[in-house]
Scaffold this motif. Structure first.
Motif, mmCIF file in Angstrom:
data_model
loop_
_atom_site.group_PDB
_atom_site.id
_atom_site.type_symbol
_atom_site.label_atom_id
_atom_site.label_comp_id
_atom_site.label_asym_id
_atom_site.label_seq_id
_atom_site.Cartn_x
_atom_site.Cartn_y
_atom_site.Cartn_z
ATOM 1 N N ASP A 28 0.781 -1.182 -0.021
ATOM 2 C CA ASP A 28 0.038 0.104 -0.143
ATOM 3 C C ASP A 28 0.770 1.201 0.109
ATOM 4 O O ASP A 28 0.815 2.119 0.804
ATOM 5 N N GLN A 88 -8.961 4.802 -8.947
ATOM 6 C CA GLN A 88 -9.921 4.670 -8.220
ATOM 7 C C GLN A 88 -9.501 5.008 -6.584
ATOM 8 O O GLN A 88 -8.243 4.839 -6.576
ATOM 9 N N GLN A 89 -10.493 5.774 -5.931
ATOM 10 C CA GLN A 89 -9.891 6.226 -4.460
ATOM 11 C C GLN A 89 -9.641 5.171 -3.646
ATOM 12 O O GLN A 89 -8.546 5.330 -2.787
ATOM 13 N N SER A 90 -9.927 3.715 -3.862
ATOM 14 C CA SER A 90 -9.642 2.893 -3.049
ATOM 15 C C SER A 90 -8.102 2.273 -3.430
ATOM 16 O O SER A 90 -7.548 1.578 -2.754
ATOM 17 N N ASN A 93 -4.931 -1.594 -8.022
ATOM 18 C CA ASN A 93 -4.627 -3.191 -7.601
ATOM 19 C C ASN A 93 -3.606 -3.754 -8.402
ATOM 20 O O ASN A 93 -3.528 -3.964 -9.720
ATOM 21 N N CYS A 108 -2.206 -2.329 -2.680
ATOM 22 C CA CYS A 108 -2.857 -1.143 -3.410
ATOM 23 C C CYS A 108 -1.906 0.127 -3.402
ATOM 24 O O CYS A 108 -1.314 0.430 -2.501
ATOM 25 N N HIS B 48 -16.473 -0.128 -6.864
ATOM 26 C CA HIS B 48 -15.531 0.865 -6.255
ATOM 27 C C HIS B 48 -14.436 0.154 -5.822
ATOM 28 O O HIS B 48 -13.516 0.998 -5.656
ATOM 29 N N GLN B 49 -14.169 -0.913 -5.963
ATOM 30 C CA GLN B 49 -12.640 -1.670 -5.848
ATOM 31 C C GLN B 49 -11.828 -1.375 -6.982
ATOM 32 O O GLN B 49 -10.547 -1.409 -6.755
ATOM 33 N N GLY B 50 -12.394 -1.445 -7.993
ATOM 34 C CA GLY B 50 -11.630 -1.027 -9.541
ATOM 35 C C GLY B 50 -11.344 -2.727 -9.817
ATOM 36 O O GLY B 50 -11.411 -3.820 -9.135
ATOM 37 N N PHE B 53 -11.585 -6.555 -9.555
ATOM 38 C CA PHE B 53 -12.781 -6.994 -9.007
ATOM 39 C C PHE B 53 -14.065 -7.247 -9.797
ATOM 40 O O PHE B 53 -14.897 -8.176 -9.392
ATOM 41 N N LEU B 104 -11.580 2.728 3.048
ATOM 42 C CA LEU B 104 -10.996 2.686 1.646
ATOM 43 C C LEU B 104 -11.534 3.371 0.691
ATOM 44 O O LEU B 104 -11.165 4.120 -0.386
ATOM 45 N N ASN B 105 -12.906 3.617 0.625
ATOM 46 C CA ASN B 105 -13.944 4.487 -0.098
ATOM 47 C C ASN B 105 -14.631 5.351 0.708
ATOM 48 O O ASN B 105 -16.066 5.317 0.724
ATOM 49 N N PRO B 106 -14.064 6.406 1.522
ATOM 50 C CA PRO B 106 -14.747 7.326 2.195
ATOM 51 C C PRO B 106 -15.751 8.134 1.415
ATOM 52 O O PRO B 106 -16.979 8.512 1.907
ATOM 53 N N GLY B 107 -15.671 8.221 0.222
ATOM 54 C CA GLY B 107 -16.509 9.041 -0.632
ATOM 55 C C GLY B 107 -17.748 8.429 -1.316
ATOM 56 O O GLY B 107 -18.516 8.990 -1.911
ATOM 57 N N ASN B 154 -3.451 -6.071 4.356
ATOM 58 C CA ASN B 154 -3.373 -4.830 3.891
ATOM 59 C C ASN B 154 -4.660 -4.208 3.057
ATOM 60 O O ASN B 154 -5.638 -5.195 3.291
ATOM 61 N N ALA B 155 -4.605 -3.288 2.274
ATOM 62 C CA ALA B 155 -5.714 -2.834 1.859
ATOM 63 C C ALA B 155 -6.330 -3.739 0.606
ATOM 64 O O ALA B 155 -7.393 -3.865 0.286
ATOM 65 N N PHE B 156 -5.556 -4.334 -0.090
ATOM 66 C CA PHE B 156 -5.858 -5.381 -1.097
ATOM 67 C C PHE B 156 -6.634 -6.600 -0.362
ATOM 68 O O PHE B 156 -7.608 -7.130 -1.070
ATOM 69 N N LYS B 159 -9.902 -5.349 0.708
ATOM 70 C CA LYS B 159 -11.011 -5.498 -0.552
ATOM 71 C C LYS B 159 -11.482 -6.916 -0.847
ATOM 72 O O LYS B 159 -12.630 -7.237 -1.210
#
Lengths: 388, 189
Positions: A28, A88-90, A93, A108, B48-50, B53, B104-107, B154-156, B159
Motif C-alpha cells: 500500500d 479509483q479512490q481505494s 490494484n 494497493c 468501487h474496488q476497481g 474485481f 478505503l472508499n470514504p466518498g 493490507n488494503a488489497f 478489498k
C-alpha cells in the motif's frame, strides 16, 4: 491450515494451502504522480511455486514481461515508471499471479497529488442561530486521492480551536455549525485539506456572525388583481417572522415572469415596504411572482446582509376585458376615473423627472379617449342592408 | 309477535398454521427484497474496488474466518438451520465491511449506505427465520463462531475480504428466497 473450497456440489473438501501464498513489497505505498516504483512478489516456500511461475497485473491489465526481473528463486520484481493518478479512490490494484491466473497477493498503490489550499471561504448565518460555510477545493484538476477537509474556527482574541462536525450540508465542500455562536465578536475561520501526500491550510477569514445574516423568505406572499386594471397586479407579503424581535432594516426584491417564459424580471427598488404594485403587465396573462428579503443592519451592523432564498412562486393573472363582438362597450365610469387619476399622476411625474417628455399630459389621454369612442361608433354602425 | 334470540357463532381464531403461513409469506417477501439489494450491493462493491474485481473471471482465494457458502439443500430442518447459521453471521460481517470501506472508499456514500441496509435487512431476516423455525419446532444450531480471526493484511486483502462477504450475502439471499418460497408453498394461506 485448512480452508473450505467453495463450489463443491456433493461434499465438503478441505485443501491445505499457505495462509498467504505470497507477499508483495511494498504494501500500500503512496506516490506522487509521475513517480516510479519497483515492487517485489515473494512466494511462500510451502506453495511449491517459483519466480518463473509468476506474472503481474495492474488494475486487471497484464504488465509486460520486459518490466519483470527475477531477483531470486522465489521473488519476481516489476518496475513501474511514470505512474498516472490512481484510477479509483481505494487504490490501484497491483496483483501477483501464478501462471494459471490464480491470485497470490495484492498491494494497493495510491498515486496522486498533495492538496492545494482551499479557497473562497464564504459563510452565512440563518437568523443568527447558526453558521454555514462553504469553500472551493483549490485544485483545478484532481488530486486522485481522497482528500479530507476540516473546517476550523475560533474567536479572534481568545478561545481554543473548534472543529466543525456537520459536513456537506450545503454542497460537497461545506460545513454547518449549529449552535453556541458568539455575536459582536469576530471569528477566525479556516479550512485544512489533507490527504496521504500532505496537508494544505486555507487563508484565515475573519467575520462577525452579525455581518453575514440571512433569513427565511417572506411569508404569506399574495398576488392579486388591482380592480379591473389589465396591466397591474398587487403583491403583498409579511416580513420573515424569525427576525421580528431584532432591530434590522429589511429590504426586499421581487421577481416575476409570464407563465410560459423562463426570463425573470427583477424589481429592485421595493425598499422596506411589504407591498408593491407591478405595472406595465400584459392583460389576460398568468404571472409567477417571488419575493426575497435582505435583513441588513442587524443590531447596527454596517454590512449588507445576505439575501434570503426566493419565496415559493405565487401565480395570478391579469384581467382581460370581455369585448362582445359588434358592441361598443366603453369602460365603466368608475373604472375610467381610477385609470385617469392614475395617468394624471403619472404624467405629472414624467414632467418632473423625465426630460424631453414635456408634451405628454392628461389632455393627450382625453383626446385619445374621444377618438377611440368615435372610431368604435363608426365601426359598429349597422347599415339597413345588413338586417335580414 | 315473539322475538327470538339468535346465537352468533364466535369469530374465527387464527390457527397456528395460518400464523405460520403468514410468517412464511412475510419472510419470503423480505428475502426477495434482500436478494435484489444484495445483487446491487455486490455490483456496487466491485465497481468501487476497481479492476480486476469487476471482471467476470475474478476469483480470489476465499479468506479464512467466513461462514461457508450455501450447500446443496436437504430437508426443511436442514434448510432452516443453514439459513439461521448464515444470517447469524452476515449482519456482523457486513458491518465490518462497512467499517473497512469507510476507510478505503470514504466518498462512496451509496456503497456505505448499501452495506448498512444489507446488515439491517439480514438482521430482519434472521428474526423471521428464528420465528419460522420455532413455529415448526426445528432446533437451530448455536450462534456461528468464526475461526481464529485473521484480519486482512493490507488494503488489497481488505478489498478481497469484503468481496467475499458481499458474495456470500448475495448467494445466501438467493438460497433464502428459494427455501422460504418452498416452505411458503408447503404451508399456503
Amino acid at each position: 491450515m485448512e480452508i473450505f473450497v467453495a463450489g463443491e456440489q456433493d461434499h465438503q473438501t478441505t485443501v491445505s494451502v499457505p495462509a498467504h501464498p505470497a507477499v508483495i513489497s511494498p504494501q500500500d505505498p503512496t506516490l506522487v504522480i509521475g513517480s516510479s516504483l519497483t515492487a517485489a512478489c515473494t512466494v511462500n516456500t510451502d506453495s511449491h511455486l517459483s519466480a518463473e511461475d509468476l506474472y503481474w497485473t495492474l488494475n486487471g491489465r497484464r504488465l509486460p514481461a520486459e518490466s519483470y526481473k527475477v531477483l531470486n528463486a522465489t521473488t519476481l520484481s516489476v518496475a513501474l515508471a511514470h505512474l498516472n493518478g490512481s484510477k479509483q479512490q481505494s487504490g490501484d490494484n497491483l496483483v501477483c499471479h501464478s501462471r494459471d491466473g490464480g491470485i497470490l497477493a495484492g498491494s494497493c498503490l495510491y498515486v496522486g497529488l498533495p492538496p492545494e489550499k482551499p479557497v473562497n471561504i464564504t459563510c452565512w448565518s440563518k437568523n443568527m442561530k447558526d453558521l454555514t460555510c462553504k469553500w472551493a477545493p483549490g485544485t483545478e484538476g484532481e488530486t486522485y486521492l481522497h482528500t479530507n477537509y476540516t473546517l476550523k474556527y475560533k474567536l479572534r482574541w481568545y478561545g481554543r480551536d473548534n472543529t466543525c462536525q456537520e459536513y456537506h450540508t450545503a454542497g460537497p465542500y461545506s460545513c454547518h455549525i449549529p449552535k453556541d455562536l458568539a455575536l459582536f465578536t469576530p471569528y477566525e475561520i479556516w479550512v485544512e485539506a489533507s490527504n496521504r501526500l500532505g496537508v494544505a491550510v486555507s487563508d484565515v477569514v475573519m467575520l462577525d456572525v452579525l455581518d453575514v445574516v440571512t433569513t427565511d423568505p417572506p411569508a404569506d406572499v399574495h398576488v392579486s388583481r388591482v380592480g379591473d386594471l389589465e396591466d397591474q397586479l398587487s403583491v403583498r407579503w409579511t416580513s420573515p417572522p424569525a427576525l421580528k424581535d431584532f432591530l434590522f432594516q429589511a429590504k426586499y426584491q421581487i421577481q416575476y415572469r409570464v407563465e410560459d417564459s423562463s426570463e425573470w424580471k427583477v424589481v429592485d427598488d421595493v425598499g422596506n415596504q411589504t407591498s408593491c404594485r407591478l405595472a406595465g403587465l400584459r392583460p389576460g396573462t398568468v404571472y409567477f411572482v417571488q419575493v426575497r428579503c435582505n435583513p441588513f443592519g442587524i443590531y447596527g451592523s454596517k454590512k449588507s446582509g445576505i439575501w434570503s432564498d426566493w419565496s415559493n412562486p405565487t401565480a395570478a393573472s391579469t384581467p382581460r376585458s370581455e369585448r362582445i363582438p359588434g358592441v361598443c362597450d366603453p369602460k365603466s365610469g368608475e373604472q375610467n376615473s381610477t385609470l385617469r387619476r392614475e395617468l394624471k399622476q403619472f404624467f405629472g411625474w414624467v414632467k418632473k423627472h423625465a426630460y424631453g417628455c414635456s408634451n405628454l399630459s392628461i389632455k393627450l389621454y382625453d383626446q385619445w379617449r374621444v377618438w377611440l369612442q368615435k372610431s368604435h361608433k363608426t365601426r359598429n354602425q349597422v347599415l339597413p342592408s345588413d338586417k335580414l | 309477535m315473539e322475538v327470538l334470540a339468535v346465537d352468533r357463532p364466535p369469530a374465527p381464531v387464527p390457527t397456528p398454521r395460518r400464523a405460520l403461513a403468514q410468517m412464511l409469506r412475510q419472510a419470503e417477501s423480505l428475502s426477495l427484497l434482500l436478494q435484489h439489494s444484495a445483487e446491487q450491493l455486490l455490483a456496487d462493491y466491485v465497481r468501487h474496488q476497481g479492476d480486476p474485481f469487476s471482471t467476470p473471471s475474478f476469483h480470489p482465494p476465499a479468506p479464512l474466518g467466513l461462514p461457508p457458502p450455501p450447500r446443496p439443500p436437504g430437508g426443511d430442518a436442514e434448510r432452516l438451520a443453514g439459513l439461521a447459521a448464515a444470517y447469524a453471521a452476515l449482519p456482523g460481517l457486513l458491518g465490518s465491511v462497512r467499517a473497512q470501506q469507510a476507510q478505503l472508499n470514504p466518498g462512496a456514500a451509496e456503497l456505505l449506505r448499501g452495506l448498512e441496509a444489507g446488515a439491517r435487512q439480514a438482521r430482519g431476516l434472521a428474526g423471521h427465520i428464528e420465528a419460522v423455525a420455532a413455529e415448526l419446532g426445528v432446533a437451530l444450531p448455536g450462534p456461528w463462531v468464526p475461526p481464529d480471526a485473521h484480519p486482512p493484511a493490507n488494503a488489497f486483502g481488505a478489498k478481497v475480504w469484503g468481496y467475499w462477504v458481499c458474495r456470500l450475502h448475495r448467494d445466501w439471499a438467493r438460497r433464502a428466497h428459494e427455501d422460504l418460497g418452498l416452505l411458503a408453498r408447503r404451508y399456503p394461506l
